[in-house]
Scaffold this active site. Structure first.
Site, PDB file in Angstrom:
ATOM      1  N   ARG A  37       5.601  16.149  17.713  1.00  0.00           N
ATOM      2  CA  ARG A  37       5.724  14.868  18.499  1.00  0.00           C
ATOM      3  C   ARG A  37       6.216  14.053  16.810  1.00  0.00           C
ATOM      4  NH1 ARG A  37       4.918  10.899  22.274  1.00  0.00           N
ATOM      5  NH2 ARG A  37       4.563  12.526  23.627  1.00  0.00           N
ATOM      6  N   GLU A  94      -0.735   4.294  23.345  1.00  0.00           N
ATOM      7  CA  GLU A  94      -0.595   4.432  22.289  1.00  0.00           C
ATOM      8  C   GLU A  94       0.409   3.815  21.365  1.00  0.00           C
ATOM      9  OE1 GLU A  94      -0.196   8.645  23.502  1.00  0.00           O
ATOM     10  OE2 GLU A  94      -1.111   9.244  21.775  1.00  0.00           O
TER      11      GLU A  94
HETATM   12  N1  MTE Z   1      -8.282   2.219  24.396  1.00  0.00           N
HETATM   13  C1  MTE Z   1      -9.787   2.338  24.421  1.00  0.00           C
HETATM   14  N2  MTE Z   1     -10.325   1.163  24.562  1.00  0.00           N
HETATM   15  N3  MTE Z   1     -10.337   3.456  24.059  1.00  0.00           N
HETATM   16  C2  MTE Z   1      -9.562   4.402  23.543  1.00  0.00           C
HETATM   17  O1  MTE Z   1     -10.282   5.513  23.470  1.00  0.00           O
HETATM   18  N4  MTE Z   1      -7.552   5.764  23.514  1.00  0.00           N
HETATM   19  C3  MTE Z   1      -6.128   5.603  23.149  1.00  0.00           C
HETATM   20  C4  MTE Z   1      -5.486   4.677  24.358  1.00  0.00           C
HETATM   21  N5  MTE Z   1      -6.133   3.471  24.197  1.00  0.00           N
HETATM   22  C5  MTE Z   1      -8.256   4.751  23.842  1.00  0.00           C
HETATM   23  C6  MTE Z   1      -7.738   3.508  24.178  1.00  0.00           C
HETATM   24  C7  MTE Z   1      -5.219   6.789  23.287  1.00  0.00           C
HETATM   25  S1  MTE Z   1      -5.341   7.850  22.081  1.00  0.00           S
HETATM   26  C8  MTE Z   1      -4.612   7.184  24.512  1.00  0.00           C
HETATM   27  S2  MTE Z   1      -3.814   8.676  24.520  1.00  0.00           S
HETATM   28  C9  MTE Z   1      -4.748   6.456  25.579  1.00  0.00           C
HETATM   29  O2  MTE Z   1      -5.472   5.207  25.538  1.00  0.00           O
HETATM   30  C10 MTE Z   1      -5.321   7.187  26.860  1.00  0.00           C
HETATM   31  O3  MTE Z   1      -5.446   6.397  28.042  1.00  0.00           O
HETATM   32  P1  MTE Z   1      -4.160   6.259  28.965  1.00  0.00           P
HETATM   33  O4  MTE Z   1      -3.516   7.388  29.086  1.00  0.00           O
HETATM   34  O5  MTE Z   1      -5.112   5.783  30.222  1.00  0.00           O
HETATM   35  O6  MTE Z   1      -3.504   5.235  28.526  1.00  0.00           O
HETATM   36  C1  QUE Z   2       1.293  14.442  23.226  1.00  0.00           C
HETATM   37  C2  QUE Z   2       0.201  14.815  23.556  1.00  0.00           C
HETATM   38  C3  QUE Z   2      -0.353  16.237  23.657  1.00  0.00           C
HETATM   39  C4  QUE Z   2       0.555  17.270  23.528  1.00  0.00           C
HETATM   40  C5  QUE Z   2       1.913  16.874  23.612  1.00  0.00           C
HETATM   41  C6  QUE Z   2       2.182  15.354  23.252  1.00  0.00           C
HETATM   42  C7  QUE Z   2      -1.851  16.732  23.747  1.00  0.00           C
HETATM   43  C8  QUE Z   2      -2.079  17.878  24.037  1.00  0.00           C
HETATM   44  C9  QUE Z   2      -1.003  19.000  23.913  1.00  0.00           C
HETATM   45  C10 QUE Z   2      -1.005  20.375  24.045  1.00  0.00           C
HETATM   46  C11 QUE Z   2      -0.015  21.080  23.963  1.00  0.00           C
HETATM   47  C12 QUE Z   2      -0.222  22.491  24.082  1.00  0.00           C
HETATM   48  C13 QUE Z   2      -1.530  22.959  24.658  1.00  0.00           C
HETATM   49  C14 QUE Z   2      -2.430  22.209  24.949  1.00  0.00           C
HETATM   50  C15 QUE Z   2      -2.425  20.975  24.611  1.00  0.00           C
HETATM   51  O1  QUE Z   2       0.124  18.636  23.666  1.00  0.00           O
HETATM   52  O2  QUE Z   2      -2.639  15.832  23.816  1.00  0.00           O
HETATM   53  O3  QUE Z   2      -3.687  22.583  25.403  1.00  0.00           O
HETATM   54  O4  QUE Z   2      -1.488  24.323  24.785  1.00  0.00           O
HETATM   55  O5  QUE Z   2      -3.308  18.484  24.239  1.00  0.00           O
HETATM   56  O6  QUE Z   2       3.310  15.069  23.084  1.00  0.00           O
HETATM   57  O7  QUE Z   2      -0.936  13.717  23.474  1.00  0.00           O
HETATM   58 MO1  MOS Z   3      -4.441  10.011  22.872  1.00  0.00          MO
HETATM   59  S1  MOS Z   3      -4.142  10.653  20.809  1.00  0.00           S
HETATM   60  O1  MOS Z   3      -2.940  11.029  23.154  1.00  0.00           O
HETATM   61  O2  MOS Z   3      -5.833  10.956  23.099  1.00  0.00           O
END
Ligand code: MTE
Ligand code: QUE
Ligand code: MOS
Length: 814
Positions: free
Chosen positions: A325, A754
């Site tokens: 990514r 994110e």
């Molecule tokens: N917001 C809150 N309040 N708490 C969290 O843990 N995690 C973030 C984001 N916002 C998070 C948050 C992350 S890393 C992700 S990937 C997304 O929420 C996941 O939730 P969504 O896919 O429903 O947006």
């Molecule tokens: C974003 C993500 C994830 C990702 C790729 C993204 C992620 C994740 C994995 C992943 C990839 C291969 C696997 C697996 C998980 O890829 O959260 O178990 O075999 O878990 O672009 O957030």
């Molecule tokens: Mo969020 S880092 O994809 O849990």
């Protein structure tokens, strides 16, 4: 004086979107009254044990002796688990390479070697202290540079290329090169890792876990116990924050509790204290990026060559996907014709680093935003103008991996924010202010984000949902999505309510459980609502099809022939319907189902219709599945459509640096975000503002310190500085723009989770702008400012007073 506008940006100004009056978070009420139940709020069951961990204090060490007999003699200590008790002592999300418990050699400080289960906190404390463990320290690799020298890597090198970056660099009139250092960061969720396990017997092991990935937690527990997946259920009601930290690493925590539950036959609870949580769990991957960039006299980028090295820690975890990514986000919002980016994950003796909001994206974005800040200095233009000549625009809208940027709002986002934040006027003011060297230096910078929405691993882009419509017209919905504060439950509930024309409070979201939704993906990659919401809507559509057909039949029947009057008697033939709706307009709105239009319209109450369906033996429950269409990314070639769409935004930050301490204050932030057509405006704003402030911590004050043994020493709020309320921007104007054009996604929404974090890089570039203008007053020219992330007060002061530090430290050593 206004600067000329670049020609390749459309002039359209974007409108901002007012909040239409959003529904509150579905847990808002129980949160503020303290009644929301987290894992550790579950009442203790009779005989339940409390668990604690023994871990390595050394980055790398051979286990010389592990003697649990003294611990087991302590009254109240019931169980002591080691690697010998684990059926399958290996787990891993992508590569199965990590032991649950150390067998012979610890690979990081914090690696768990034993688990103790005891009846009381006091017995647990004494039991943990009585474990006799001796280690032989071994040489460890604790930095990216050491790993490169030792050629210790995880996975193969990844590469994405377009054009001929080498040749374009040769030909470019201007080039720059440098190294960007980005350190790790802790997730600092308020609820530490936690699991409670009720042992099986009469049913499956019941695992209550603070996990973003109930399915993986279920699987890791089952393999640790040596039982089939069907003997383990995992339930996640809500998390007190996850931020990526509980995507993979919640699983072993649950497995530790499960092993104690099995060994003792009693319920077992493992809840880490803050210090243990920070020491044991992995962080955001540190990165070190070497780059060369070629550009012309206007600052237009011609070529980028970069080698990214990340610190993966001791085991693979998610680091290879995170690196991927990062490589996919090295362009960020900007078109670069010739690109060669390569990435390698280093194996070190640190805790395995893991997902953290942005998942590699922030590193790519930091790289190009950093480069553009420096390019502007070299060509003597305002950094905003340099960004605007480079931004993706019609005709320059294909990414380095060959995906076209559709629904591209970036040029107009820049233009709109420039106006809204009065960029030019404030730039002049700051220039004048900084001209007086007795003032604290100020800086202003605008950066962008273009974040790809989809897991880059195709099979993860699927979800399932169960929708039960009850006979009083209320609904229960369960999906694989985990509620961690982001509001995914409220969004899915709103989508389902809308499908049936029912009020929001008619929908109850159930705890996420592998018993209702199996084979789910983690709630991650910001796609929780996109995937699980679409699965729920798919289920609703089938129920709606049947209900709509039934309504059309009822319209033509006298009421005394309706199933509710006749089904019990069997006097009328049973009504049967297909899943597909009738060839009539049928609308579900305001609690009623309306058949036909205008004067011919006929309607029935929703709950009444559901009753009639049940009497006709028509199911009002459904299971929906969704798989994101159109994805076509070839990981080997590094080419193709990696993402369904992009979430975009821009932010302008103004900072002031205390010239005596280097402390950064954020005076003002203006931010515009394109979230398409939000399901819930207020929740999305919460994500935007919260993500930005979390990102501010990452780029300024959050700094991890490890001792000479590789043990984290900044493992509490007193030594690890996250933003508090005084650190938030004094003026914070955040708005969502009006964009109805994201046809790719469910209901034309865009994911919010994110992307806003990456806009906090504008604070970091503003700090560099402040340092560079303060230095320019003294040395007479703007020069690139090397600055790591985080730009701590100490680093900022060193950059500001480079000569003073050189003199003082030179004097001391020489
Ligand atoms: N917001 C809150 N309040 N708490 C969290 O843990 N995690 C973030 C984001 N916002 C998070 C948050 C992350 S890393 C992700 S990937 C997304 O929420 C996941 O939730 P969504 O896919 O429903 O947006
Ligand atoms: C974003 C993500 C994830 C990702 C790729 C993204 C992620 C994740 C994995 C992943 C990839 C291969 C696997 C697996 C998980 O890829 O959260 O178990 O075999 O878990 O672009 O957030
Ligand atoms: Mo969020 S880092 O994809 O849990």
């Amino acid at each position: 004086m206004a600067e000329p506008r670049s020609r390749d940006t459309p002039a359209a100004r974007l409108d901002v979107r007012p909040d239409p009056g959003s529904a509150p978070h579905d847990s808002a009420h129980t949160h503020v009254t303290g009644r929301s139940e987290y894992v550790d709020d579950r009442p203790m069951r009779p005989g339940e044990l409390l668990c604690g961990l023994i871990y390595s204090p050394y980055a790398r060490a051979r286990l010389k002796r592990l003697d649990l007999s003294d611990a087991l003699r302590i009254p109240g200590v019931v169980a002591a688990i080691t690697a010998a008790d684990v059926a399958h002592n290996l787990w891993g999300s992508i590569v199965v390479d990590q032991p649950l418990l150390v067998e012979e050699e610890a690979q990081y400080a914090g690696e768990v070697v034993a688990v103790i289960g005891a009846e009381t906190p006091e017995a647990l404390r004494r039991g943990l202290a009585a474990v006799r463990v001796e280690w032989t320290r071994l040489p460890a690799i604790r930095s990216i540079d050491e790993a490169i020298t030792a050629e210790r890597f995880i996975g193969a090198e990844r590469r994405i290329e377009r054009g001929d970056a080498g040749a374009a660099l040769q030909a470019a009139s201007h080039t720059l090169e440098g190294t960007l250092v980005i350190e790790g960061a802790d997730h600092f969720y308020l609820e530490s890792m936690a699991a409670v396990v009720y042992p099986g017997g009469d049913g499956p092991f019941e695992v209550h876990s603070s996990t973003q990935h109930p399915t993986e937690t279920q699987h890791v527990v089952a393999e640790a116990l040596g039982v089939p997946f069907s003997d383990v259920s995992c339930i996640a009601r809500r998390l007190g924050g996850g931020f990526g930290g509980k995507e993979s690493q919640a699983a072993p925590i649950a497995a530790y509790a499960a092993l104690v539950a099995r060994a003792s036959g009693r319920p077992a609870r493992l809840v880490l204290g803050k210090d243990d949580d920070m020491i044991v769990t992995g962080k955001r991957n540190p990165f070190q990026i070497r780059y060369r960039v070629g550009f012309d006299g206007d600052g237009r980028l011609l070529a980028l060559q970069a080698v990214l090295h990340s610190d993966g820690g001791a085991y693979a975890d998610l680091s290879t996907a995170i690196m991927e990514r990062a490589l996919l986000h090295c362009d960020n919002a900007y078109f670069i014709p010739n690109v060669e980016v390569r990435g390698r994950v280093c194996r070190t003796n640190h805790h395995p680093h893991t997902a953290f909001r942005g998942f590699g994206g922030p590193k790519g974005v930091a790289l190009v935003e950093s480069i553009l800040e420096d390019v502007a200095g070299v060509v003597g233009r305002d950094a905003l103008d340099v960004r605007r000549v480079n931004v993706y625009a019609p005709g320059r809208d294909e990414t380095h991996y060959g995906q076209t940027v559709e629904n591209n709002l970036l040029p107009s986002l820049f233009e709109s924010l420039e106006e809204r934040c009065e960029y030019r006027r404030r730039r002049e003011e700051i220039r004048a202010w900084n001209g007086d060297p007795s003032n604290n230096p100020r800086g202003l910078s605008m950066t962008a984000v273009k974040f790809g929405i989809s897991f880059t691993t195709r099979f993860l882009n699927q979800a399932n949902a169960l929708v039960n419509v009850h006979r009083d017209g209320t609904m229960q919905v369960s999906t694989g999505a985990v509620e961690m504060g982001q509001g995914v439950n409220s969004r899915i509930a709103a989508l389902v309510a809308e499908q049936f024309g029912q009020p929001l409070d008619a929908v109850r979201m159930l705890a996420t459980s592998t018993e209702r939704n199996a084979n789910t993906s983690p709630t991650a990659a910001s796609s929780g609502t996109d995937l699980n919401g679409a699965a729920a809507v798919a289920a609703c559509e089938r129920i709606r099809g049947r209900l709509a057909s039934l309504a059309a039949r009822l319209r033509d029947l006298p009421e005394d022939a309706w199933p509710s009057r006749t089904a019990g008697l069997g006097t009328q033939p049973e009504l049967t319907v297909a899943d597909t709706p009738p060839p009539l307009p049928v609308r579900f709105e305001h609690g009623r189902v309306r058949v036909g239009d205008g004067d011919a319209a006929w309607s029935i109450g929703f709950a009444e219709l559901v009753q009639e369906a049940h009497r006709s033996r028509i199911s009002t429950c459904e299971y929906g599945h969704f798989a994101t269409p159109h994805l076509a990314f070839d990981k080997i070639e590094g080419h193709g459509r990696a993402f369904l769409y992009f979430t975009q935004g821009v932010a302008a930050s103004e900072v002031e640096i205390d010239r005596w301490t280097g402390e950064v204050k954020v005076r003002r932030v203006d931010l515009l975000m394109d979230l398409g057509r939000p399901v819930n405006h207020a929740l999305d704003m919460g994500q935007v503002v919260g993500g930005f402030v979390q990102g501010m911590g990452w780029v300024t004050t959050e700094h991890l310190h490890y001792d000479e043994n590789g043990l984290l020493v900044s493992h509490s709020p007193s030594t690890y500085k996250i933003p508090n309320v005084q650190d938030t921007p004094r003026i914070f104007n955040a708005e969502l723009v009006f964009n109805e054009g994201n046809v790719a996604n469910l209901r034309r929404t865009k994911a919010a989770g994110e992307p806003p974090l990456m806009l906090a890089l504008s604070v970091w570039t503003a700090v560099r702008d402040a340092v560079s203008s303060a230095r320019a007053v003294r040395v007479g020219r703007r020069e690139p400012i090397a600055m790591a992330i985080p730009a701590t007060a100490e680093r900022v002061l060193r950059a500001l007073e480079a000569e003073t530090f050189a003199r003082v430290e030179g004097g001391r050593t020489g």
